[in-house]
Design an enzyme around this catalytic site. Structure first.
Site, PDB file in Angstrom:
ATOM      1  NE  ARG A  57      -5.963 -12.241  -2.634  1.00  0.00           N
ATOM      2  CZ  ARG A  57      -4.909 -13.300  -2.242  1.00  0.00           C
ATOM      3  NH1 ARG A  57      -5.393 -14.612  -1.928  1.00  0.00           N
ATOM      4  NH2 ARG A  57      -3.626 -13.644  -1.910  1.00  0.00           N
ATOM      5  CB  SER A  82       0.171  -7.335  -2.841  1.00  0.00           C
ATOM      6  OG  SER A  82       0.498  -8.389  -2.932  1.00  0.00           O
ATOM      7  CD  GLU A 141      -4.743  -9.155  -3.208  1.00  0.00           C
ATOM      8  OE1 GLU A 141      -4.569  -8.964  -1.809  1.00  0.00           O
ATOM      9  OE2 GLU A 141      -3.508  -9.351  -3.366  1.00  0.00           O
TER      10      GLU A 141
END
Length: 307
Positions: free
Chosen positions: A177, A227, A297
Protein backbone atom coordinates in the site's frame (compact mmCIF):
# COMPACT_ATOMS: atom_id res chain seq x y z
CA UNK A 1 -16.30 31.93 -2.86
CA UNK A 2 -15.82 35.52 -4.10
CA UNK A 3 -12.05 35.33 -3.62
CA UNK A 4 -12.07 32.46 -6.13
CA UNK A 5 -13.94 34.46 -8.79
CA UNK A 6 -11.03 35.21 -11.16
CA UNK A 7 -9.49 31.80 -10.52
CA UNK A 8 -12.74 30.05 -11.50
CA UNK A 9 -13.15 32.25 -14.61
CA UNK A 10 -9.68 31.22 -15.77
CA UNK A 11 -10.45 27.55 -15.15
CA UNK A 12 -13.67 27.79 -17.19
CA UNK A 13 -11.84 29.57 -19.99
CA UNK A 14 -9.20 26.82 -20.19
CA UNK A 15 -11.22 23.69 -19.36
CA UNK A 16 -14.76 24.61 -20.41
CA UNK A 17 -17.70 25.18 -18.07
CA UNK A 18 -18.70 21.50 -18.26
CA UNK A 19 -15.43 20.60 -16.49
CA UNK A 20 -15.67 23.10 -13.62
CA UNK A 21 -18.21 22.82 -10.77
CA UNK A 22 -18.51 24.81 -7.56
CA UNK A 23 -19.91 23.72 -4.17
CA UNK A 24 -20.07 20.15 -5.40
CA UNK A 25 -21.08 17.55 -2.78
CA UNK A 26 -18.32 14.97 -2.43
CA UNK A 27 -20.81 12.32 -1.35
CA UNK A 28 -21.71 12.13 -5.06
CA UNK A 29 -18.10 11.28 -5.89
CA UNK A 30 -17.13 8.67 -3.28
CA UNK A 31 -18.09 5.02 -2.87
CA UNK A 32 -18.87 5.67 0.83
CA UNK A 33 -21.64 8.10 -0.28
CA UNK A 34 -20.65 10.64 2.39
CA UNK A 35 -18.81 13.96 2.29
CA UNK A 36 -19.54 17.68 2.33
CA UNK A 37 -19.02 20.17 -0.52
CA UNK A 38 -15.74 20.95 -2.24
CA UNK A 39 -15.26 24.61 -3.21
CA UNK A 40 -14.27 23.72 -6.79
CA UNK A 41 -14.27 20.38 -8.64
CA UNK A 42 -12.53 20.12 -12.01
CA UNK A 43 -12.41 17.23 -14.49
CA UNK A 44 -9.49 17.77 -16.90
CA UNK A 45 -9.54 15.97 -20.24
CA UNK A 46 -5.83 16.09 -21.14
CA UNK A 47 -2.40 16.04 -19.49
CA UNK A 48 -1.91 19.65 -20.56
CA UNK A 49 -5.09 20.62 -18.69
CA UNK A 50 -3.83 18.77 -15.59
CA UNK A 51 -0.54 20.68 -15.78
CA UNK A 52 -2.41 23.97 -16.24
CA UNK A 53 -4.76 23.39 -13.27
CA UNK A 54 -1.92 22.42 -10.92
CA UNK A 55 0.29 25.32 -12.00
CA UNK A 56 -2.65 27.75 -11.79
CA UNK A 57 -3.59 26.47 -8.29
CA UNK A 58 -0.04 26.74 -7.00
CA UNK A 59 0.34 30.22 -8.46
CA UNK A 60 -2.77 31.32 -6.57
CA UNK A 61 -1.89 29.44 -3.34
CA UNK A 62 -5.06 27.37 -3.64
CA UNK A 63 -4.78 23.88 -2.12
CA UNK A 64 -5.71 20.99 -4.40
CA UNK A 65 -6.37 17.28 -4.04
CA UNK A 66 -6.26 14.72 -6.85
CA UNK A 67 -8.73 11.84 -6.90
CA UNK A 68 -9.56 8.92 -9.13
CA UNK A 69 -12.78 7.00 -8.58
CA UNK A 70 -13.22 7.97 -4.90
CA UNK A 71 -13.39 4.32 -3.86
CA UNK A 72 -10.73 4.56 -1.15
CA UNK A 73 -11.74 7.96 0.19
CA UNK A 74 -13.60 9.28 3.23
CA UNK A 75 -14.43 12.99 2.96
CA UNK A 76 -15.44 14.70 6.20
CA UNK A 77 -18.86 16.35 6.51
CA UNK A 78 -17.51 19.91 6.27
CA UNK A 79 -16.14 19.19 2.81
CA UNK A 80 -12.92 20.36 1.20
CA UNK A 81 -11.54 23.88 0.88
CA UNK A 82 -9.85 24.66 -2.38
CA UNK A 83 -9.87 22.38 -5.38
CA UNK A 84 -10.45 18.72 -6.18
CA UNK A 85 -9.07 17.48 -9.50
CA UNK A 86 -10.97 14.37 -10.57
CA UNK A 87 -9.37 12.24 -13.28
CA UNK A 88 -12.54 10.49 -14.53
CA UNK A 89 -12.19 11.98 -18.04
CA UNK A 90 -8.61 10.77 -18.46
CA UNK A 91 -9.98 7.41 -19.48
CA UNK A 92 -8.28 6.28 -22.69
CA UNK A 93 -6.89 2.77 -22.94
CA UNK A 94 -5.05 0.80 -25.65
CA UNK A 95 -3.27 -2.51 -26.15
CA UNK A 96 0.14 -2.99 -27.76
CA UNK A 97 1.10 -6.69 -27.97
CA UNK A 98 1.31 -7.89 -24.34
CA UNK A 99 1.10 -4.39 -22.87
CA UNK A 100 -1.89 -2.30 -21.81
CA UNK A 101 -1.47 1.47 -21.72
CA UNK A 102 -4.15 3.07 -19.55
CA UNK A 103 -4.69 6.67 -18.53
CA UNK A 104 -4.98 7.38 -14.83
CA UNK A 105 -8.78 7.64 -14.69
CA UNK A 106 -9.52 4.27 -16.32
CA UNK A 107 -11.23 1.89 -13.90
CA UNK A 108 -9.08 -1.05 -12.85
CA UNK A 109 -11.98 -3.43 -13.51
CA UNK A 110 -12.14 -2.16 -17.11
CA UNK A 111 -8.40 -2.79 -17.58
CA UNK A 112 -8.85 -6.30 -16.17
CA UNK A 113 -11.77 -6.99 -18.52
CA UNK A 114 -9.86 -5.69 -21.53
CA UNK A 115 -6.93 -7.93 -20.64
CA UNK A 116 -9.25 -10.95 -20.42
CA UNK A 117 -10.87 -10.16 -23.80
CA UNK A 118 -7.40 -10.15 -25.36
CA UNK A 119 -6.30 -13.40 -23.65
CA UNK A 120 -3.81 -11.55 -21.45
CA UNK A 121 -3.40 -12.94 -17.95
CA UNK A 122 -2.15 -11.41 -14.71
CA UNK A 123 -4.95 -8.96 -13.91
CA UNK A 124 -7.66 -11.40 -12.86
CA UNK A 125 -7.26 -10.32 -9.21
CA UNK A 126 -8.26 -6.77 -10.19
CA UNK A 127 -11.59 -7.60 -11.84
CA UNK A 128 -13.59 -6.54 -8.77
CA UNK A 129 -11.42 -3.72 -7.42
CA UNK A 130 -13.50 -0.53 -7.84
CA UNK A 131 -10.66 2.01 -8.07
CA UNK A 132 -8.99 3.77 -10.98
CA UNK A 133 -5.61 2.69 -12.35
CA UNK A 134 -4.00 5.89 -11.02
CA UNK A 135 -5.20 5.32 -7.47
CA UNK A 136 -4.42 1.61 -7.71
CA UNK A 137 -0.83 2.29 -8.77
CA UNK A 138 -0.31 4.99 -6.13
CA UNK A 139 -1.40 2.60 -3.36
CA UNK A 140 -0.14 -0.60 -5.05
CA UNK A 141 -3.67 -2.00 -4.76
CA UNK A 142 -4.14 -5.72 -4.52
CA UNK A 143 -6.46 -8.59 -3.69
CA UNK A 144 -6.35 -12.40 -3.59
CA UNK A 145 -2.55 -12.68 -3.73
CA UNK A 146 -2.27 -10.31 -6.67
CA UNK A 147 -1.14 -6.69 -6.72
CA UNK A 148 -0.26 -3.98 -9.22
CA UNK A 149 3.49 -4.39 -8.61
CA UNK A 150 3.30 -7.82 -10.30
CA UNK A 151 2.11 -6.37 -13.62
CA UNK A 152 3.39 -2.78 -13.82
CA UNK A 153 6.03 -2.01 -16.43
CA UNK A 154 6.36 1.78 -16.10
CA UNK A 155 4.31 4.93 -15.55
CA UNK A 156 4.06 8.53 -16.67
CA UNK A 157 3.81 10.83 -13.66
CA UNK A 158 3.77 14.54 -12.98
CA UNK A 159 6.30 15.72 -10.40
CA UNK A 160 5.84 18.64 -8.02
CA UNK A 161 7.39 21.10 -10.45
CA UNK A 162 4.89 20.11 -13.17
CA UNK A 163 7.37 18.08 -15.23
CA UNK A 164 6.29 14.77 -16.78
CA UNK A 165 8.56 11.86 -15.76
CA UNK A 166 8.68 8.30 -17.09
CA UNK A 167 9.30 6.02 -14.09
CA UNK A 168 10.44 2.41 -14.41
CA UNK A 169 9.02 -0.36 -12.23
CA UNK A 170 12.07 -0.05 -9.93
CA UNK A 171 11.69 3.72 -9.64
CA UNK A 172 8.04 3.28 -8.60
CA UNK A 173 9.27 1.52 -5.39
CA UNK A 174 6.03 -0.39 -4.91
CA UNK A 175 5.47 -1.93 -1.46
CA UNK A 176 2.46 -2.85 0.68
CA UNK A 177 0.00 0.00 0.00
CA UNK A 178 2.83 2.40 -0.80
CA UNK A 179 4.98 3.72 -3.68
CA UNK A 180 7.43 6.47 -4.62
CA UNK A 181 4.38 8.24 -6.10
CA UNK A 182 2.84 8.48 -2.64
CA UNK A 183 6.12 9.38 -0.93
CA UNK A 184 7.06 12.13 -3.41
CA UNK A 185 3.61 13.60 -4.06
CA UNK A 186 3.68 12.63 -7.75
CA UNK A 187 0.54 12.46 -9.88
CA UNK A 188 -0.07 9.40 -12.08
CA UNK A 189 -1.02 10.28 -15.66
CA UNK A 190 -0.64 6.90 -17.33
CA UNK A 191 0.30 3.32 -16.45
CA UNK A 192 1.90 0.75 -18.73
CA UNK A 193 1.12 -2.80 -17.66
CA UNK A 194 2.99 -5.85 -18.95
CA UNK A 195 0.97 -9.07 -19.03
CA UNK A 196 1.44 -12.52 -20.55
CA UNK A 197 -0.57 -14.46 -23.10
CA UNK A 198 -2.84 -16.99 -21.43
CA UNK A 199 -5.73 -19.34 -22.03
CA UNK A 200 -9.07 -17.53 -22.36
CA UNK A 201 -11.06 -20.15 -20.45
CA UNK A 202 -8.60 -20.21 -17.54
CA UNK A 203 -8.63 -16.41 -17.32
CA UNK A 204 -12.44 -16.17 -17.26
CA UNK A 205 -12.72 -19.11 -14.84
CA UNK A 206 -10.37 -17.32 -12.42
CA UNK A 207 -12.34 -14.05 -12.74
CA UNK A 208 -15.59 -15.93 -12.11
CA UNK A 209 -14.11 -17.68 -9.06
CA UNK A 210 -12.90 -14.40 -7.53
CA UNK A 211 -16.21 -12.65 -8.30
CA UNK A 212 -18.09 -15.40 -6.44
CA UNK A 213 -15.68 -15.10 -3.50
CA UNK A 214 -16.24 -11.35 -3.32
CA UNK A 215 -20.04 -11.70 -3.46
CA UNK A 216 -20.00 -14.35 -0.73
CA UNK A 217 -17.53 -12.70 1.63
CA UNK A 218 -17.84 -8.93 1.08
CA UNK A 219 -20.78 -6.57 1.80
CA UNK A 220 -21.04 -5.37 -1.81
CA UNK A 221 -24.69 -4.40 -1.33
CA UNK A 222 -23.73 -1.41 0.86
CA UNK A 223 -21.61 1.69 0.21
CA UNK A 224 -18.10 1.33 1.65
CA UNK A 225 -14.47 2.06 0.81
CA UNK A 226 -13.44 -1.58 0.74
CA UNK A 227 -11.01 -2.73 3.43
CA UNK A 228 -11.00 0.06 6.01
CA UNK A 229 -7.70 -0.87 7.67
CA UNK A 230 -4.25 -1.89 6.48
CA UNK A 231 -3.04 -5.34 7.44
CA UNK A 232 -0.91 -5.03 10.61
CA UNK A 233 2.32 -7.03 10.48
CA UNK A 234 1.72 -10.60 11.61
CA UNK A 235 -2.07 -10.20 11.88
CA UNK A 236 -5.26 -9.85 9.86
CA UNK A 237 -7.25 -6.70 10.67
CA UNK A 238 -10.64 -8.40 10.16
CA UNK A 239 -9.73 -11.25 12.53
CA UNK A 240 -8.61 -8.83 15.27
CA UNK A 241 -11.81 -6.81 14.87
CA UNK A 242 -13.99 -9.92 15.03
CA UNK A 243 -12.13 -11.31 18.05
CA UNK A 244 -12.64 -7.95 19.77
CA UNK A 245 -16.40 -8.54 19.54
CA UNK A 246 -16.90 -5.59 17.20
CA UNK A 247 -18.74 -7.26 14.32
CA UNK A 248 -22.00 -5.37 13.76
CA UNK A 249 -21.24 -2.44 16.10
CA UNK A 250 -22.62 0.80 14.78
CA UNK A 251 -22.84 4.55 15.21
CA UNK A 252 -25.93 5.76 13.39
CA UNK A 253 -25.91 4.10 9.97
CA UNK A 254 -22.15 3.41 10.03
CA UNK A 255 -21.50 -0.21 10.92
CA UNK A 256 -18.75 -2.81 11.08
CA UNK A 257 -20.08 -5.26 8.50
CA UNK A 258 -21.62 -8.50 9.79
CA UNK A 259 -20.43 -10.16 6.59
CA UNK A 260 -16.77 -9.04 6.72
CA UNK A 261 -15.49 -7.19 9.76
CA UNK A 262 -12.68 -5.57 7.76
CA UNK A 263 -15.33 -3.40 6.09
CA UNK A 264 -17.14 -0.43 7.61
CA UNK A 265 -20.35 0.15 5.67
CA UNK A 266 -22.90 2.91 5.20
CA UNK A 267 -26.30 1.30 5.78
CA UNK A 268 -28.22 4.32 4.55
CA UNK A 269 -27.68 7.81 5.87
CA UNK A 270 -24.38 7.61 7.72
CA UNK A 271 -22.35 10.79 8.06
CA UNK A 272 -18.57 10.89 7.78
CA UNK A 273 -18.55 11.62 11.53
CA UNK A 274 -20.46 8.38 12.20
CA UNK A 275 -17.93 6.41 10.14
CA UNK A 276 -14.98 8.12 11.86
CA UNK A 277 -16.50 7.31 15.26
CA UNK A 278 -16.75 3.63 14.31
CA UNK A 279 -13.13 3.71 13.06
CA UNK A 280 -12.01 5.20 16.39
CA UNK A 281 -13.96 2.62 18.42
CA UNK A 282 -12.37 -0.20 16.41
CA UNK A 283 -8.85 1.24 16.75
CA UNK A 284 -9.19 1.85 20.50
CA UNK A 285 -10.71 -1.56 21.23
CA UNK A 286 -8.17 -3.54 19.19
CA UNK A 287 -5.32 -1.55 20.76
CA UNK A 288 -6.52 -2.21 24.33
CA UNK A 289 -7.30 -5.91 23.68
CA UNK A 290 -4.33 -6.96 21.52
CA UNK A 291 -1.91 -4.00 21.80
CA UNK A 292 -1.99 -3.74 17.99
CA UNK A 293 -2.44 -0.41 16.22
CA UNK A 294 -4.73 -0.46 13.19
CA UNK A 295 -3.97 2.16 10.56
CA UNK A 296 -6.60 3.16 8.02
CA UNK A 297 -6.18 2.06 4.42
CA UNK A 298 -8.95 4.46 3.44
CA UNK A 299 -7.72 8.03 2.95
CA UNK A 300 -9.45 10.57 5.22
CA UNK A 301 -9.57 14.18 4.00
CA UNK A 302 -11.54 17.40 4.43
CA UNK A 303 -12.89 19.39 7.35
CA UNK A 304 -15.33 18.57 10.11
CA UNK A 305 -18.72 20.24 9.88
CA UNK A 306 -19.17 23.20 12.20
CA UNK A 307 -22.30 22.81 14.32
Amino acid sequence: MNHYKDFISNLIENLGSENVKTNELMKNHTSFKVGGPVDILVTPESYEQVQYVIKHSRGNNIPYFIMGNGSNLLVRDGGIRGLVIKFCKLNRIKIEDDKIIAQSGVLLSKVSNMAAKNNLEGLEFASGIPGSIGGALTMNAGAYNGEISQVIDSALVLDKSGEILNLSKEELELGYRTSSILKNGYVVLEAILKLSLGDSKNIYDRIKELTEKRKTKQPLEYPSAGSTFKRPQGYFAAKLIEESGLKGINVGDAEVSQKHSGFIINKGNASAKDILNVINIVQDTVKSKFDVELHTEVLIIGEDKLN
